[in-house]
Design a protein around this motif. Structure first.
Motif, PDB file in Angstrom:
ATOM      1  N   GLU A  70      87.767 -65.167  80.080  1.00 28.39           N
ATOM      2  CA  GLU A  70      88.691 -64.208  79.460  1.00 28.39           C
ATOM      3  C   GLU A  70      88.149 -63.727  78.116  1.00 28.39           C
ATOM      4  OE1 GLU A  70      92.525 -66.095  79.163  1.00 28.39           O
ATOM      5  OE2 GLU A  70      92.715 -66.277  81.343  1.00 28.39           O
ATOM      6  N   VAL A  71      87.633 -64.652  77.324  1.00 27.31           N
ATOM      7  CA  VAL A  71      87.091 -64.286  76.009  1.00 27.31           C
ATOM      8  C   VAL A  71      85.889 -63.363  76.171  1.00 27.31           C
ATOM      9  CG1 VAL A  71      85.917 -65.200  73.954  1.00 27.31           C
ATOM     10  CG2 VAL A  71      87.992 -66.309  74.805  1.00 27.31           C
ATOM     11  N   THR A  72      84.987 -63.693  77.082  1.00 29.09           N
ATOM     12  CA  THR A  72      83.804 -62.842  77.265  1.00 29.09           C
ATOM     13  C   THR A  72      84.202 -61.463  77.786  1.00 29.09           C
ATOM     14  OG1 THR A  72      83.381 -63.784  79.459  1.00 29.09           O
ATOM     15  CG2 THR A  72      82.203 -64.766  77.611  1.00 29.09           C
ATOM     16  N   PRO A 141      97.812 -71.561  75.333  1.00 31.98           N
ATOM     17  CA  PRO A 141      97.459 -71.508  73.906  1.00 31.98           C
ATOM     18  C   PRO A 141      98.683 -71.225  73.033  1.00 31.98           C
ATOM     19  CG  PRO A 141      95.902 -70.239  75.200  1.00 31.98           C
ATOM     20  CD  PRO A 141      97.026 -70.610  76.125  1.00 31.98           C
ATOM     21  N   GLN A 142      98.764 -71.941  71.932  1.00 32.47           N
ATOM     22  CA  GLN A 142      99.819 -71.690  70.945  1.00 32.47           C
ATOM     23  C   GLN A 142      99.325 -70.688  69.913  1.00 32.47           C
ATOM     24  OE1 GLN A 142     102.306 -74.868  69.373  1.00 32.47           O
ATOM     25  NE2 GLN A 142     101.546 -74.376  67.330  1.00 32.47           N
ATOM     26  N   ASP A 143      98.108 -70.906  69.439  1.00 32.05           N
ATOM     27  CA  ASP A 143      97.484 -70.000  68.489  1.00 32.05           C
ATOM     28  C   ASP A 143      95.993 -70.308  68.441  1.00 32.05           C
ATOM     29  OD1 ASP A 143      97.369 -72.346  66.963  1.00 32.05           O
ATOM     30  OD2 ASP A 143      99.004 -71.745  65.639  1.00 32.05           O
ATOM     31  N   TYR A 144      95.304 -69.614  67.543  1.00 25.24           N
ATOM     32  CA  TYR A 144      93.845 -69.708  67.489  1.00 25.24           C
ATOM     33  C   TYR A 144      93.400 -69.839  66.036  1.00 25.24           C
ATOM     34  CZ  TYR A 144      94.630 -67.554  72.028  1.00 25.24           C
ATOM     35  OH  TYR A 144      95.087 -67.279  73.287  1.00 25.24           O
ATOM     36  N   LEU A 175      93.494 -63.401  69.682  1.00 25.64           N
ATOM     37  CA  LEU A 175      92.077 -63.263  69.349  1.00 25.64           C
ATOM     38  C   LEU A 175      91.679 -61.804  69.109  1.00 25.64           C
ATOM     39  CD1 LEU A 175      90.438 -65.912  71.711  1.00 25.64           C
ATOM     40  CD2 LEU A 175      90.711 -66.008  69.224  1.00 25.64           C
ATOM     41  N   ASP A 176      92.652 -60.934  68.917  1.00 26.28           N
ATOM     42  CA  ASP A 176      92.353 -59.515  68.701  1.00 26.28           C
ATOM     43  C   ASP A 176      91.406 -59.303  67.525  1.00 26.28           C
ATOM     44  OD1 ASP A 176      93.936 -58.923  70.860  1.00 26.28           O
ATOM     45  OD2 ASP A 176      95.676 -58.297  69.663  1.00 26.28           O
ATOM     46  N   PHE A 177      91.618 -60.033  66.435  1.00 28.92           N
ATOM     47  CA  PHE A 177      90.733 -59.902  65.275  1.00 28.92           C
ATOM     48  C   PHE A 177      89.301 -60.273  65.655  1.00 28.92           C
ATOM     49  CE2 PHE A 177      88.558 -62.065  61.753  1.00 28.92           C
ATOM     50  CZ  PHE A 177      88.407 -60.995  60.892  1.00 28.92           C
ATOM     51  N   PHE A 178      89.154 -61.357  66.390  1.00 30.21           N
ATOM     52  CA  PHE A 178      87.817 -61.784  66.812  1.00 30.21           C
ATOM     53  C   PHE A 178      87.173 -60.730  67.710  1.00 30.21           C
ATOM     54  CE2 PHE A 178      85.087 -64.038  69.895  1.00 30.21           C
ATOM     55  CZ  PHE A 178      84.100 -64.458  69.014  1.00 30.21           C
ATOM     56  N   TYR A 179      87.941 -60.196  68.646  1.00 32.65           N
ATOM     57  CA  TYR A 179      87.394 -59.175  69.538  1.00 32.65           C
ATOM     58  C   TYR A 179      86.962 -57.939  68.749  1.00 32.65           C
ATOM     59  CZ  TYR A 179      89.605 -62.066  73.128  1.00 32.65           C
ATOM     60  OH  TYR A 179      89.992 -63.112  73.925  1.00 32.65           O
TER      61      TYR A 179
END
Length: 191
Positions: A70-72, A141-144, A175-179
């Protein structure tokens, strides 16, 4: 056979099983039943210690490939170019930085509040570690936390529900910021 040992010893463990000359090893029971706990359950034995975490950890390990996929996929959707090392599962993003993904199982402290233990992979030395804190049930997931390696000077970290700003500054609901870090931008030519 396990039932007879239980009746004779009063309890079971890998050590008790392995000490028996006329019995298969504990590793055989693990292999055949998936875990010693499953073998114990089949004969109605419940150890005094709470071993639920073993099953939770197994489930989380099984969910890791899906989460990594999903992350990739989201990084690629954001326009990032990436390579995932098939052995280490380290992500190489835009030939600019690396990231690793860590899932942190939640557990209750004695007073009922949630805690998480993180282990950073110091062998790979990723530029960023994405820590996925699981919810109370360890089902989603609760948060990241998005930890840059430059700010992490430890290989282990213990998190509470709320932490000091020095940690919670890296906390995100998604994870929008990371993306967005993987998104590519074009520059206009200089005049």
């Amino acid at each position: 056979m396990l039932q007879a040992v239980l009746e004779e010893e009063g309890s079971l463990s890998g050590h008790v099983i392995d000490e028996r000359d006329n019995m298969s090893s504990s590793s055989m029971y693990r292999s055949r039943f998936g875990s010693l706990l499953r073998a114990y359950t089949m004969i109605g034995y419940l150890p005094d210690r709470d071993y639920r975490y073993v099953e939770i950890n197994r489930t989380l390990r099984q969910s890791y490939p899906k989460l990594l996929a999903e992350v990739t996929a989201e990084l690629q959707n954001a326009g990032g170019h990436l390579f995932c090392d098939p052995v280490s599962e380290l992500l190489f993003i835009n030939d600019e930085f690396t990231a690793s993904l860590v899932i942190a199982r939640s557990f209750e402290s004695q007073n009922g509040s949630l805690r998480w233990r993180l282990r950073f992979d110091t062998g790979m030395v990723p530029d960023i570690t994405i820590a996925v804190r699981m919810d109370r049930s360890n089902e989603r997931p609760q948060d990241y936390y998005i930890f840059p390696s430059i700010d992490m000077n430890t290989n282990r970290l213990r998190l509470a529900e709320d932490n000091a700003l020095s940690l919670d500054a890296y906390r995100f609901d998604s994870l929008d910021f990371f993306y967005s870090m993987a998104a590519r931008s074009t520059f206009r030519e200089a005049a």
